[in-house]
Design a protein around this motif. Structure first.
Motif, PDB file in Angstrom:
ATOM      1  N   SER A   1       0.830  -1.204   0.000  1.00  0.00           N
ATOM      2  CA  SER A   1       0.000   0.000   0.000  1.00  0.00           C
ATOM      3  C   SER A   1       0.862   1.251   0.000  1.00  0.00           C
ATOM      4  O   SER A   1       0.574   2.226  -0.706  1.00  0.00           O
ATOM      5  N   ILE A   2       1.936   1.223   0.782  1.00  0.00           N
ATOM      6  CA  ILE A   2       2.805   2.389   0.882  1.00  0.00           C
ATOM      7  C   ILE A   2       3.496   2.675  -0.451  1.00  0.00           C
ATOM      8  O   ILE A   2       3.624   3.837  -0.865  1.00  0.00           O
ATOM      9  N   ILE A   3       3.926   1.632  -1.156  1.00  0.00           N
ATOM     10  CA  ILE A   3       4.667   1.842  -2.403  1.00  0.00           C
ATOM     11  C   ILE A   3       3.744   1.889  -3.620  1.00  0.00           C
ATOM     12  O   ILE A   3       4.231   1.991  -4.756  1.00  0.00           O
ATOM     13  N   GLY A   4       2.436   1.824  -3.405  1.00  0.00           N
ATOM     14  CA  GLY A   4       1.493   2.040  -4.490  1.00  0.00           C
ATOM     15  C   GLY A   4       1.082   0.826  -5.285  1.00  0.00           C
ATOM     16  O   GLY A   4       0.421   0.962  -6.320  1.00  0.00           O
ATOM     17  N   LEU A   5       1.426  -0.367  -4.816  1.00  0.00           N
ATOM     18  CA  LEU A   5       1.014  -1.583  -5.519  1.00  0.00           C
ATOM     19  C   LEU A   5      -0.340  -2.093  -5.054  1.00  0.00           C
ATOM     20  O   LEU A   5      -0.922  -2.976  -5.688  1.00  0.00           O
ATOM     21  N   GLN A   6      -0.823  -1.569  -3.958  1.00  0.00           N
ATOM     22  CA  GLN A   6      -2.132  -1.927  -3.418  1.00  0.00           C
ATOM     23  C   GLN A   6      -2.909  -0.635  -3.171  1.00  0.00           C
ATOM     24  O   GLN A   6      -2.429   0.248  -2.454  1.00  0.00           O
ATOM     25  N   ILE A   7      -4.073  -0.507  -3.794  1.00  0.00           N
ATOM     26  CA  ILE A   7      -4.902   0.677  -3.595  1.00  0.00           C
ATOM     27  C   ILE A   7      -5.813   0.449  -2.390  1.00  0.00           C
ATOM     28  O   ILE A   7      -6.660  -0.451  -2.415  1.00  0.00           O
ATOM     29  N   PRO A   8      -5.654   1.219  -1.326  1.00  0.00           N
ATOM     30  CA  PRO A   8      -6.471   0.998  -0.120  1.00  0.00           C
ATOM     31  C   PRO A   8      -7.915   1.431  -0.324  1.00  0.00           C
ATOM     32  O   PRO A   8      -8.214   2.262  -1.192  1.00  0.00           O
ATOM     33  N   ASP A   9      -8.786   0.858   0.493  1.00  0.00           N
ATOM     34  CA  ASP A   9     -10.201   1.242   0.456  1.00  0.00           C
ATOM     35  C   ASP A   9     -10.407   2.628   1.052  1.00  0.00           C
ATOM     36  O   ASP A   9     -11.297   3.369   0.632  1.00  0.00           O
ATOM     37  N   ALA A  10      -9.601   2.972   2.042  1.00  0.00           N
ATOM     38  CA  ALA A  10      -9.751   4.259   2.723  1.00  0.00           C
ATOM     39  C   ALA A  10      -8.449   4.596   3.420  1.00  0.00           C
ATOM     40  O   ALA A  10      -7.556   3.753   3.582  1.00  0.00           O
ATOM     41  N   GLY A  11      -8.347   5.858   3.846  1.00  0.00           N
ATOM     42  CA  GLY A  11      -7.167   6.310   4.553  1.00  0.00           C
ATOM     43  C   GLY A  11      -6.232   7.111   3.661  1.00  0.00           C
ATOM     44  O   GLY A  11      -6.498   7.308   2.466  1.00  0.00           O
ATOM     45  N   ASP A  12      -5.129   7.549   4.234  1.00  0.00           N
ATOM     46  CA  ASP A  12      -4.155   8.332   3.480  1.00  0.00           C
ATOM     47  C   ASP A  12      -2.755   7.861   3.823  1.00  0.00           C
ATOM     48  O   ASP A  12      -2.478   7.439   4.958  1.00  0.00           O
ATOM     49  N   ILE A  13      -1.882   7.909   2.818  1.00  0.00           N
ATOM     50  CA  ILE A  13      -0.478   7.538   2.985  1.00  0.00           C
ATOM     51  C   ILE A  13       0.364   8.658   2.415  1.00  0.00           C
ATOM     52  O   ILE A  13       0.173   9.064   1.264  1.00  0.00           O
ATOM     53  N   GLU A  14       1.282   9.166   3.219  1.00  0.00           N
ATOM     54  CA  GLU A  14       2.228  10.170   2.744  1.00  0.00           C
ATOM     55  C   GLU A  14       3.645   9.623   2.852  1.00  0.00           C
ATOM     56  O   GLU A  14       4.013   9.025   3.872  1.00  0.00           O
ATOM     57  N   VAL A  15       4.419   9.814   1.807  1.00  0.00           N
ATOM     58  CA  VAL A  15       5.836   9.453   1.808  1.00  0.00           C
ATOM     59  C   VAL A  15       6.612  10.702   1.405  1.00  0.00           C
ATOM     60  O   VAL A  15       6.309  11.323   0.379  1.00  0.00           O
ATOM     61  N   PHE A  16       7.574  11.095   2.219  1.00  0.00           N
ATOM     62  CA  PHE A  16       8.311  12.345   2.017  1.00  0.00           C
ATOM     63  C   PHE A  16       7.357  13.535   1.918  1.00  0.00           C
ATOM     64  O   PHE A  16       7.582  14.472   1.148  1.00  0.00           O
ATOM     65  N   GLY A  17       6.276  13.481   2.687  1.00  0.00           N
ATOM     66  CA  GLY A  17       5.334  14.586   2.731  1.00  0.00           C
ATOM     67  C   GLY A  17       4.367  14.655   1.563  1.00  0.00           C
ATOM     68  O   GLY A  17       3.567  15.596   1.482  1.00  0.00           O
ATOM     69  N   THR A  18       4.398  13.670   0.671  1.00  0.00           N
ATOM     70  CA  THR A  18       3.524  13.657  -0.496  1.00  0.00           C
ATOM     71  C   THR A  18       2.523  12.513  -0.382  1.00  0.00           C
ATOM     72  O   THR A  18       2.921  11.367  -0.154  1.00  0.00           O
ATOM     73  N   SER A  19       1.240  12.816  -0.545  1.00  0.00           N
ATOM     74  CA  SER A  19       0.228  11.768  -0.513  1.00  0.00           C
ATOM     75  C   SER A  19       0.387  10.871  -1.735  1.00  0.00           C
ATOM     76  O   SER A  19       0.497  11.346  -2.874  1.00  0.00           O
TER      77      SER A  19
END
Length: 269
Positions: free
Chosen positions: A51-69
């Motif tokens: 989910s963090i690296i973008g291979l899994q699209i979550p149903d809900a929530g937010d993920i930021e890496v280096f300050g970018t969603s």
């Protein structure tokens, strides 16, 4: 002074059909730390990483890496972000029809189209040696390597772009104790030398004790605790106590304490 958050996961929800994997999962990872991620089988450790690296699209929530969603990120922005991290998947996930050197060159070719072959070969050779492989491993195919060497080759590819952030998914799984300890030492050395932030999924208690600054425990579909091992041991959650105070946990603790005593004795000589 507040520490810089490199990965921020808030309210994450993941499911596969009717199977709910994560619900309201939160986690922050700070710059420069090695964050260990543990949990029972099926708790979604790898799903979290994907989910963090973008291979899994979550149903809900937010993920930021280096300050970018990373949710619904534009293609160009996603490419810029992916240049800043490297990933070692379980088993190495090397391309079997490519040599080790060619595997290392894959991300270089993907993100930097103008590099000539001579420079590609030079970078690949450096990364191979940097991860503890012999120089003659470059021309070999993955099938010609041992399991431990394939892990190192996968790590060399993960480090091809000189990332700031490194994801490791069960890097010592399947290795003998000596090989696993050597990989832990390599990870710690690279983290210190390159200033890496490391997100490390593992079930190996020796790894947790040896190199992790903090540990996140996934249970009951979310992160139930984050802290040092001593801080986790102070909690009364049954899974945490069973995991860290079971026979293997006690053995890992004894190993760490024995190493500390030897270091203290050597310092006094």
């Amino acid at each position: 002074m507040a520490r810089e958050v490199i990965i921020s996961v808030k309210g994450l929800r993941n499911s596969f059909g009717e199977q709910l994997v994560h619900e309201d999962l939160d986690l922050d990872v700070y710059r420069g730390e090695i964050m260990g991620v543990v949990g029972g089988s099926g708790t979604g450790k790898s799903v979290l990483m994907r989910s963090i690296i973008g291979l899994q699209i979550p149903d809900a929530g937010d993920i930021e890496v280096f300050g970018t969603s990373t949710i619904d990120l534009a293609v160009d922005a996603a490419i810029d972000l992916r240049r800043r991290w490297g990933v070692l998947f379980q088993g190495g996930a090397l391309f079997s029809t490519l040599t080790v050197a060619e595997n290392v060159q894959v991300p270089l070719r993907e993100f930097y189209h103008g590099l000539d072959q001579g420079l590609l070969d030079e970078i690949a050779a450096y990364k191979v040696v940097m991860t503890g492989l012999p120089a003659d491993a470059g021309p070999k195919f993955p099938s010609e390597l041992s399991g431990g060497m394939r892990k190192r080759a996968g790590l060399a590819r993960a480090l091809a772009l000189d990332p700031e952030l490194l994801f490791l998914d069960e890097p010592t799984a399947g290795l003998d104790p000596i090989g696993a300890a050597a990989f832990d030492e390599l990870t710690l050395s690279l983290q210190r030398t390159m200033g890496l932030t490391v997100f490390l999924i593992t079930h190996d208690l020796d790894t947790l004790y040896a190199i992790c600054d903090r540990v996140a425990v996934i249970a009951d579909k979310h992160v139930i605790a984050v802290g040092t091992i001593d801080e986790l041991l102070a909690l009364d959650h049954p899974w945490i106590q069973q995991y860290f105070n079971g026979p293997r946990g006690r053995a890992a603790t004894a190993t760490v304490e024995s190493a500390a005593r030897r270091a203290t004795a050597a310092a006094g000589d």
